[in-house]
Design an enzyme around this catalytic site. Structure first.
Site, mmCIF file in Angstrom:
data_model
loop_
_atom_site.group_PDB
_atom_site.id
_atom_site.type_symbol
_atom_site.label_atom_id
_atom_site.label_comp_id
_atom_site.label_asym_id
_atom_site.label_seq_id
_atom_site.Cartn_x
_atom_site.Cartn_y
_atom_site.Cartn_z
ATOM 1 N N GLU A 179 0.816 -1.233 0.000
ATOM 2 C CA GLU A 179 0.000 0.000 0.000
ATOM 3 C C GLU A 179 0.841 1.270 0.000
ATOM 4 O O GLU A 179 0.589 2.191 0.792
ATOM 5 C CB GLU A 179 -0.953 -0.015 1.199
ATOM 6 C CG GLU A 179 -1.826 -1.252 1.243
ATOM 7 C CD GLU A 179 -2.711 -1.343 2.483
ATOM 8 O OE1 GLU A 179 -2.679 -0.442 3.326
ATOM 9 O OE2 GLU A 179 -3.449 -2.349 2.593
ATOM 10 N N GLU A 295 -6.121 -10.782 -0.974
ATOM 11 C CA GLU A 295 -6.906 -10.552 0.255
ATOM 12 C C GLU A 295 -8.404 -10.508 -0.056
ATOM 13 O O GLU A 295 -9.143 -9.690 0.490
ATOM 14 C CB GLU A 295 -6.475 -9.228 0.915
ATOM 15 C CG GLU A 295 -5.007 -9.138 1.222
ATOM 16 C CD GLU A 295 -4.604 -7.853 1.962
ATOM 17 O OE1 GLU A 295 -5.482 -7.151 2.485
ATOM 18 O OE2 GLU A 295 -3.394 -7.577 2.005
HETATM 19 O O1 G3I Z 1 -4.335 -8.957 19.340
HETATM 20 C C1 G3I Z 1 -4.868 -7.752 19.905
HETATM 21 C C2 G3I Z 1 -5.614 -8.034 21.166
HETATM 22 O O2 G3I Z 1 -4.709 -8.538 22.116
HETATM 23 C C3 G3I Z 1 -6.281 -6.751 21.658
HETATM 24 O O3 G3I Z 1 -7.053 -7.015 22.768
HETATM 25 C C4 G3I Z 1 -7.168 -6.162 20.562
HETATM 26 C C5 G3I Z 1 -7.784 -4.831 20.984
HETATM 27 O O4 G3I Z 1 -8.092 -4.042 19.862
HETATM 28 O O5 G3I Z 1 -6.373 -5.931 19.424
HETATM 29 C C6 G3I Z 1 -5.800 -7.130 18.896
HETATM 30 O O6 G3I Z 1 -5.038 -6.807 17.766
HETATM 31 C C7 G3I Z 1 -5.765 -6.421 16.605
HETATM 32 C C8 G3I Z 1 -5.415 -7.400 15.496
HETATM 33 O O7 G3I Z 1 -6.023 -6.976 14.302
HETATM 34 C C9 G3I Z 1 -5.854 -8.844 15.792
HETATM 35 O O8 G3I Z 1 -7.222 -8.952 15.766
HETATM 36 C C10 G3I Z 1 -5.326 -5.032 16.233
HETATM 37 O O9 G3I Z 1 -5.775 -4.106 17.210
HETATM 38 C C11 G3I Z 1 -5.893 -4.648 14.902
HETATM 39 O O10 G3I Z 1 -5.322 -3.411 14.470
HETATM 40 C C12 G3I Z 1 -5.538 -5.711 13.873
HETATM 41 O O11 G3I Z 1 -6.159 -5.358 12.668
HETATM 42 C C13 G3I Z 1 -5.619 -5.936 11.500
HETATM 43 C C14 G3I Z 1 -5.247 -4.819 10.530
HETATM 44 O O12 G3I Z 1 -4.845 -5.360 9.285
HETATM 45 C C15 G3I Z 1 -4.096 -3.971 11.072
HETATM 46 O O13 G3I Z 1 -2.916 -4.735 11.205
HETATM 47 C C16 G3I Z 1 -6.685 -6.851 10.894
HETATM 48 O O14 G3I Z 1 -6.846 -7.984 11.746
HETATM 49 C C17 G3I Z 1 -6.228 -7.315 9.507
HETATM 50 O O15 G3I Z 1 -7.285 -8.019 8.890
HETATM 51 C C18 G3I Z 1 -5.855 -6.115 8.652
HETATM 52 O O16 G3I Z 1 -5.357 -6.601 7.429
HETATM 53 C C19 G3I Z 1 -5.117 -5.626 6.409
HETATM 54 C C20 G3I Z 1 -3.912 -6.096 5.632
HETATM 55 O O17 G3I Z 1 -2.802 -6.275 6.484
HETATM 56 C C21 G3I Z 1 -3.545 -5.087 4.529
HETATM 57 N N1 G3I Z 1 -4.688 -4.852 3.653
HETATM 58 C C22 G3I Z 1 -5.929 -4.473 4.355
HETATM 59 C C23 G3I Z 1 -6.285 -5.510 5.419
HETATM 60 C C24 G3I Z 1 -7.597 -5.175 6.092
HETATM 61 O O18 G3I Z 1 -7.506 -3.959 6.788
#
Ligand code: G3I
Length: 390
Positions: A179, A295
């Site tokens: 991105e 994705e």
């Molecule tokens: O693991 C922690 C947990 O311990 C905590 O209690 C909770 C509270 O918010 O957060 C958890 O972590 C989250 C993690 O997902 C696991 O669920 C993060 O906050 C959250 O930011 C994270 O979001 C991910 C996001 O990328 C940011 O990294 C999404 O799962 C994931 O699907 C998303 O994936 C992205 C791709 O990398 C790039 N393209 C877009 C795609 C969708 O946004």
């Protein structure tokens, strides 16, 4: 409601009964989710495992199908692990290879979860890809301190070298840069004003790819982005900028093997997917690069009807329309959904879901929350089967 195991068991019994009697009338059509499946179907249609899995059907048409997984779910849920092994020829960790997860401190890497997934993948003869080495998100707080900021370039090189070396020869591909284009930031080439852009300069992209190749000569190196699927003005401009970026990299002999098209698409949209995407994929093919759908999922918040049967049918059609265009090109080699089950979709915590459909969990993936296949499963599988001979 049938559980997934009951569904599979029933499907096999139905297939056997049909084979024995010669009748094609399926008792499944009266029950729950399968009310939408026409009454007269070949017995094999109902079987979603083994040779009728997405994994096997993809392989018959020159594709590898797989999914992103949150590794904790594979570790703690045996039914989910079984589903992944059954349906996927490739897996990618959703979050666990991102900087924040992998690099809790400057001097510490935590490979434990991705290492687990790699051995799970190897034991089920699945490939694994890496996501990602460089992104504007998931930049650890420790690297953004006044003390560490000036050392960002060295941390960047060390990180890519260490991580790619750790998995050298073991991953099918890496999303090296994720991105990097965001025209709204007003930079030359439409480059996003990310932490890496600001600390290292615009050549951070070339640097990332060269560093990755040096550490792992085998992984296919991928530039991955979203917002290129539709025939609208924003997506058209983003396609143009990505082509410009990739052509520049080719001219500078930067090692790159593939483009990842994220494929976060939406149901019930006025914008269409068609010539813009087809021409884009062809341009990438002519550059000698592979194309991965990395994705894929369908955001269904804009479907007005609440009826899950209707929503599943619209979501399935959205997959079919998209894959008909994308899979027409021989350049497309991988298709991954962003998780396999609605239980774990990121779309329920996506940016607009809580405003648009706060009380309606997304039905965006091939399997429902209880791991039963939905219309989307069959649409994706049919899209593989309908892929033109290449
Ligand atoms: O693991 C922690 C947990 O311990 C905590 O209690 C909770 C509270 O918010 O957060 C958890 O972590 C989250 C993690 O997902 C696991 O669920 C993060 O906050 C959250 O930011 C994270 O979001 C991910 C996001 O990328 C940011 O990294 C999404 O799962 C994931 O699907 C998303 O994936 C992205 C791709 O990398 C790039 N393209 C877009 C795609 C969708 O946004």
């Amino acid at each position: 409601m049938q559980s997934r195991r009951e569904f599979i068991a029933n499907s096999s019994r139905v297939a056997a009964a049909i084979a024995a009697t010669g009748s094609a009338a399926s008792p499944l059509t009266g029950c729950g989710r399968y009310a939408a499946i026409p009454a007269v179907m070949p017995a094999s249609f109902h079987d979603v495992s083994g040779s009728r899995s997405l994994r096997a059907n993809a392989a018959r048409h020159g594709l590898v199908f797989g999914s992103a997984v949150i590794i904790h779910n594979v570790q703690t849920d045996p039914d989910f692990a079984e589903l992944i092994a059954e349906q996927c020829g490739i897996v990618v960790p959703t979050n666990e290879l991102k900087w924040v997860a992998l690099r809790p401190a400057p001097d510490r890497y935590d490979f434990s979860r991705p290492d687990f997934l790699l051995s799970f993948a190897e034991s089920h003869r699945m490939l694994m890809r890496g996501h990602n080495l460089c992104w504007h998100e998931s930049v650890p707080a420790w690297i953004q301190t006044p003390e560490n900021r000036p050392r960002a370039r060295q941390f960047f090189i060390d990180h890519i070298t260490t991580v790619c070396s750790h998995y050298a020869g073991k991953l099918q591909s890496w999303d090296v840069v994720n991105e990097a284009i965001n025209p709204g930031d007003g930079q030359p080439g439409g480059l996003r004003k990310s932490f890496w852009f600001e600390q290292i300069g615009p050549d951070y992209i070339d640097l990332a790819f060269r560093t990755a190749r040096a550490a792992d000569p085998h992984a296919r190196l991928t530039y991955n982005d979203y917002g290129v699927e539709y025939d609208n003005a924003n997506n058209t401009e983003k396609r143009r900028l990505i082509l410009e970026l990739l052509r520049g990299m080719r001219q500078r002999e930067v090692p790159i093997d593939a483009l990842g098209i994220q494929s976060h698409i939406k149901a019930a949209q006025p914008d269409k997917i068609g010539k813009g995407l087809a021409d884009f994929i062809e341009a990438i093919r002519q550059m000698g690069l592979e194309v991965y759908l990395t994705e894929m999922d369908v955001n269904e918040d804009d479907i007005a009807a609440d009826d899950p049967v209707k929503r599943d049918s619209i979501v399935a059609q959205t997959y079919a329309d998209y894959l008909r265009i994308a899979l027409a090109s021989p350049a497309v080699k991988l298709v991954l959904t962003w998780d396999l089950s609605d239980r774990f979709t990121w779309l329920d915590s996506g940016p607009t879901h809580h405003r648009k459909q706060p009380n309606r969990p997304q039905r965006s993936l091939p399997f429902d929350r209880d791991y039963r296949p939905k219309d989307a499963f069959f649409a994706i599988r049919n899209s593989f089967d309908n892929r033109p001979e290449l």
